[in-house]
Design an enzyme around this catalytic site. Structure first.
Site, PDB file in Angstrom:
ATOM      1  N   HIS A  19       0.847  -1.005  -0.073  1.00 33.97           N
ATOM      2  CA  HIS A  19      -0.029   0.025   0.247  1.00 33.97           C
ATOM      3  C   HIS A  19       0.501   0.930   0.084  1.00 33.97           C
ATOM      4  O   HIS A  19       0.528   2.327  -0.616  1.00 33.97           O
ATOM      5  CB  HIS A  19      -0.843  -0.726   1.668  1.00 33.97           C
ATOM      6  CG  HIS A  19      -1.843  -1.667   0.952  1.00 33.97           C
ATOM      7  ND1 HIS A  19      -2.846  -1.893   1.647  1.00 33.97           N
ATOM      8  CD2 HIS A  19      -2.510  -1.827  -0.120  1.00 33.97           C
ATOM      9  CE1 HIS A  19      -4.097  -2.648   2.016  1.00 33.97           C
ATOM     10  NE2 HIS A  19      -3.580  -2.472   0.350  1.00 33.97           N
ATOM     11  N   HIS A  42      -7.739  -7.345  -8.377  1.00 26.62           N
ATOM     12  CA  HIS A  42      -7.849  -8.659  -7.224  1.00 26.62           C
ATOM     13  C   HIS A  42      -8.130  -7.419  -6.077  1.00 26.62           C
ATOM     14  O   HIS A  42      -7.218  -7.400  -5.113  1.00 26.62           O
ATOM     15  CB  HIS A  42      -6.534  -9.559  -6.908  1.00 26.62           C
ATOM     16  CG  HIS A  42      -6.376 -10.218  -7.635  1.00 26.62           C
ATOM     17  ND1 HIS A  42      -5.486 -10.077  -9.015  1.00 26.62           N
ATOM     18  CD2 HIS A  42      -6.830 -11.859  -7.857  1.00 26.62           C
ATOM     19  CE1 HIS A  42      -5.295 -10.922  -9.957  1.00 26.62           C
ATOM     20  NE2 HIS A  42      -6.085 -12.101  -9.465  1.00 26.62           N
ATOM     21  N   GLU A 118     -13.470  -7.962  -8.982  1.00 25.43           N
ATOM     22  CA  GLU A 118     -13.165  -9.223  -8.270  1.00 25.43           C
ATOM     23  C   GLU A 118     -13.594 -10.515  -8.457  1.00 25.43           C
ATOM     24  O   GLU A 118     -14.881 -10.367  -8.506  1.00 25.43           O
ATOM     25  CB  GLU A 118     -13.776  -8.295  -6.061  1.00 25.43           C
ATOM     26  CG  GLU A 118     -13.616  -9.332  -5.350  1.00 25.43           C
ATOM     27  CD  GLU A 118     -12.560 -10.071  -5.644  1.00 25.43           C
ATOM     28  OE1 GLU A 118     -12.722 -11.113  -5.153  1.00 25.43           O
ATOM     29  OE2 GLU A 118     -11.429  -9.586  -4.923  1.00 25.43           O
ATOM     30  N   GLY A 144      -9.546 -10.651 -12.954  1.00 24.80           N
ATOM     31  CA  GLY A 144      -9.001  -9.080 -13.264  1.00 24.80           C
ATOM     32  C   GLY A 144      -7.974 -10.116 -14.623  1.00 24.80           C
ATOM     33  O   GLY A 144      -7.670  -9.111 -14.998  1.00 24.80           O
ATOM     34  N   ASP A 164      -2.285  -8.161  -7.888  1.00 28.16           N
ATOM     35  CA  ASP A 164      -2.004  -9.584  -6.503  1.00 28.16           C
ATOM     36  C   ASP A 164      -3.397 -10.103  -5.992  1.00 28.16           C
ATOM     37  O   ASP A 164      -3.580 -10.354  -5.329  1.00 28.16           O
ATOM     38  CB  ASP A 164      -2.896  -7.628  -5.187  1.00 28.16           C
ATOM     39  CG  ASP A 164      -3.050  -8.706  -4.085  1.00 28.16           C
ATOM     40  OD1 ASP A 164      -2.129  -8.911  -3.280  1.00 28.16           O
ATOM     41  OD2 ASP A 164      -3.657  -8.010  -3.083  1.00 28.16           O
TER      42      ASP A 164
END
Length: 280
Positions: A19, A42, A118, A144, A164
């Site tokens: 992040h 994701h 998602e 994704g 991710d």
């Protein structure tokens, strides 16, 4: 895979690195007046309850955001990250953690877009609710890694793709390389931020070799470890592989990764890596 729930891992040391990388990359895009598009392959449910059963099972956040929460004299980029997390908590007590979609949402301007993918049937409902009819955000109930290709290149011609996956399947390591190659062919000037875990180092070495050999230029690796490599402790490190990183990102990581390794590492085992996988 559909069984994966990030709620067990929210706010851990891997989220800290992921992040901070996301925030720094989006802040760089915000420096220019032109709009940008952020794609999250994701996305998850959007936010997590750190006082809920999932997060409390292993309390991974104790060795991540919780160690930074009340700490003074944070490096600037770490302080910025913590300040964004605090927006989601109504008091000084840490009980909520935003996922990458809500972190990115905080950094969008009116002209920017956020596209979220998602696949999990439960989490897509939560994610859609978090988007809350924001006209800047599009939510897709889809895989994704395969579906985001249709969005590239974005009409803004500026953007970031956060990748991710769960890596529950060994084939994920090969699939992300194939996906990066396909993405880059469509949108060569975009920034791509690929997260990876370190559970079995040989898998990561194979991933790095594949990215070096794929022909894409300007690739940097940033890794944060809290324990020495081991088959006994699960994920001992994680990292971000960034294609076309902001030119400021490497210098920033050189400042904060040694600090994070010291603060988050177990028994002086913390370590970091900064490596150029492909030059410009």
């Amino acid at each position: 895979m559909l069984s994966y729930r990030h709620s067990f891992h929210a706010g851990n040391f891997a989220d800290v690195l992921k992040h901070i990388t996301l925030i720094q990359s989006l802040e760089y895009l915000r420096n220019k007046d032109k709009p940008f598009c952020c794609i999250d392959t994701h996305a998850g449910p959007g936010k997590y309850a750190l006082d809920g059963d999932y997060a409390l099972k292993n309390r991974e956040f104790d060795n991540g955001i919780a160690k930074l929460w009340q700490r003074n004299e944070l490096p600037d980029s770490v302080a910025h990250y913590v300040s964004l997390i605090k927006r989601f908590n109504s008091s000084d007590t840490l009980t909520r953690y935003p996922g990458s979609p809500l972190i990115a949402k905080q950094l969008l301007r009116d002209k920017d877009r956020l596209c979220l993918f998602e696949l999990h049937n439960t989490e897509i409902k939560l994610l859609t609710a978090e988007a809350n009819k924001d006209k800047r955000i599009n939510v897709f109930h889809a895989d994704g890694l395969t579906s985001c290709l249709k969005l590239l290149p974005p009409f803004e011609r500026r953007g970031l793709v956060l990748i991710d996956p769960s890596y529950e399947m060994k084939s994920d390591y090969q699939q992300v390389v194939e996906t990066l190659i396909a993405m880059h062919k469509r949108f060569a000037t975009g920034t791509y931020a690929l997260w990876y875990p370190v559970i079995e180092r040989s898998r990561n070495q194979k991933l790095e070799r594949a990215i070096k050999a794929c022909g894409i230029n300007n690739v940097q690796l940033f890794e944060l470890g809290i324990r020495a490599d081991s088959d006994e402790h699960g994920m001992t490190a994680s990292g971000m592989i960034v294609i076309n990183p902001p030119w400021t990102l490497t210098a920033e990581m050189k400042q904060i990764l040694p600090w994070l390794a010291d603060v988050l590492g177990h028994n002086d085992e913390g370590f970091y890596r900064i490596q150029t996988l492909a030059g410009e």
